[in-house]
Structure formats: C-alpha cells, structure tokens
Design a protein around this motif. Structure first.
Motif, short mmCIF file in Angstrom:
data_model
loop_
_atom_site.label_atom_id
_atom_site.label_comp_id
_atom_site.label_asym_id
_atom_site.label_seq_id
_atom_site.Cartn_x
_atom_site.Cartn_y
_atom_site.Cartn_z
N UNK A 88 35.25 92.54 72.92
CA UNK A 88 35.60 91.36 71.68
C UNK A 88 35.87 90.24 72.64
N UNK A 89 34.90 89.10 72.06
CA UNK A 89 35.18 87.82 72.70
C UNK A 89 35.93 87.01 71.42
N UNK A 90 37.11 86.71 72.02
CA UNK A 90 38.21 85.90 71.01
C UNK A 90 39.18 85.06 71.81
N UNK A 91 39.88 84.33 71.38
CA UNK A 91 40.93 83.47 71.91
C UNK A 91 42.46 83.95 71.64
N UNK A 92 42.49 85.39 71.13
CA UNK A 92 43.80 85.66 71.06
C UNK A 92 44.61 86.50 72.10
N UNK A 93 45.75 85.90 72.45
CA UNK A 93 46.46 86.32 73.56
C UNK A 93 47.23 87.89 73.46
N UNK A 94 47.44 88.37 72.17
CA UNK A 94 47.82 89.49 72.02
C UNK A 94 46.97 90.71 71.58
N UNK A 95 45.77 90.40 71.74
CA UNK A 95 44.83 91.59 71.36
C UNK A 95 43.72 91.75 72.73
N UNK A 96 43.51 92.97 73.00
CA UNK A 96 42.55 93.07 74.20
C UNK A 96 41.17 92.62 73.90
N UNK A 125 28.98 107.78 64.58
CA UNK A 125 27.89 108.26 65.55
C UNK A 125 27.13 106.99 65.89
N UNK A 126 26.99 105.74 65.20
CA UNK A 126 26.24 104.90 65.34
C UNK A 126 27.42 103.61 65.68
N UNK A 127 27.61 103.11 66.82
CA UNK A 127 28.83 102.44 67.06
C UNK A 127 28.74 100.93 66.34
N UNK A 128 27.47 100.58 65.91
CA UNK A 128 27.42 99.42 65.16
C UNK A 128 28.29 99.30 64.07
N UNK A 129 28.52 100.83 63.37
CA UNK A 129 29.33 100.72 62.27
C UNK A 129 31.02 100.90 62.39
N UNK A 130 31.24 100.71 63.78
CA UNK A 130 32.57 100.36 64.11
C UNK A 130 33.13 99.21 63.22
N UNK A 131 34.19 98.95 62.65
CA UNK A 131 34.71 97.81 62.08
C UNK A 131 34.93 96.88 62.99
N UNK A 132 34.41 95.70 62.67
CA UNK A 132 34.59 94.53 63.44
C UNK A 132 35.59 93.70 63.25
N UNK A 133 36.31 93.37 64.27
CA UNK A 133 37.47 92.34 63.82
C UNK A 133 36.91 91.03 62.79
N UNK A 134 37.69 90.28 62.27
CA UNK A 134 37.06 89.06 61.36
C UNK A 134 37.23 87.93 62.27
N UNK A 135 37.53 88.13 63.54
CA UNK A 135 37.39 86.68 64.47
C UNK A 135 36.76 86.94 65.73
N UNK A 136 35.63 86.19 66.23
CA UNK A 136 35.19 86.33 67.57
C UNK A 136 33.89 87.37 67.46
N UNK A 137 33.12 87.46 68.60
CA UNK A 137 32.03 88.37 68.67
C UNK A 137 32.38 89.80 69.18
N UNK A 138 31.74 90.74 68.44
CA UNK A 138 32.26 92.32 68.90
C UNK A 138 31.02 93.07 69.00
#
Length: 103
Positions: free
Chosen positions: A8-16, A61-74
C-alpha cells in the motif's frame, strides 16, 4: 497454505505499507507481519499470539478483489512460502512490536 504480500503506497504514519499474510486452506489469515514506514514492525498469530488482530474474513481467490483502501495505490499478490518465512523469522527481532520498547 497460501502466502500473500499486500503493498500500500500512502503517506499515513499509522498504517502499514507492507503486509505479509499466511492463509490457511479456507483462505483465512493465520499469521501476519506488518511493516510501517517509521521502521516499526508488528507480527501476529502462531507462536506470537494476538490472533484477534488477524483478519477474520477469508481472502478472495482473486486478490484483485481485496477491498482497496481509499487512499494511495494498493496491490496484492501471492508470494513463496520461503519469502514469507524469511520475513516471519526476521520479525522475531522485535516480536512484540513497538510496545515491547516500553516493557
């Protein structure tokens, strides 16, 4: 067992920004290692305990179906068992994460 790396490409300090997960035959998370940009690492499950922090929902099964965070690239993809175990074993250097610095 299946092994997944979520990035997950983001600028949040409190998220992995990196999450390595081990999934059982039902695709439920049984172990996880999280990496934060400030250098903190947490690991959950297995001999490390804290199973309540694991995702109780099965991974699709298809990891593209994982819910993506609202911010950044996932993105998420399967990785080899060897890579997961290498990361899991490295996380033992601070198996209790950030809070272990205060105990």
């Amino acid at each position: 067992m299946k092994y997944v790396l979520a990035e997950w490409d983001h600028d949040l300090d409190d998220e992995p920004y990196l999450v390595y997960s081990e999934l059982d035959g039902s695709r439920r998370e049984v172990r996880r290692v999280e990496f934060y940009r400030n250098g903190i690492t947490f690991s959950y499950g297995g001999e490390r305990g804290n199973e309540g922090a694991l995702n109780p929902e099965p991974f699709p099964e298809d990891l593209r179906d994982l819910p993506a965070p609202e911010e950044g690239d996932f993105s998420a993809h399967e990785i080899s068992p060897g890579l997961f175990y290498e990361i899991w074993n490295q996380a033992q250097e601070r198996p209790d994460g950030f809070m272990g610095m205060f105990m």
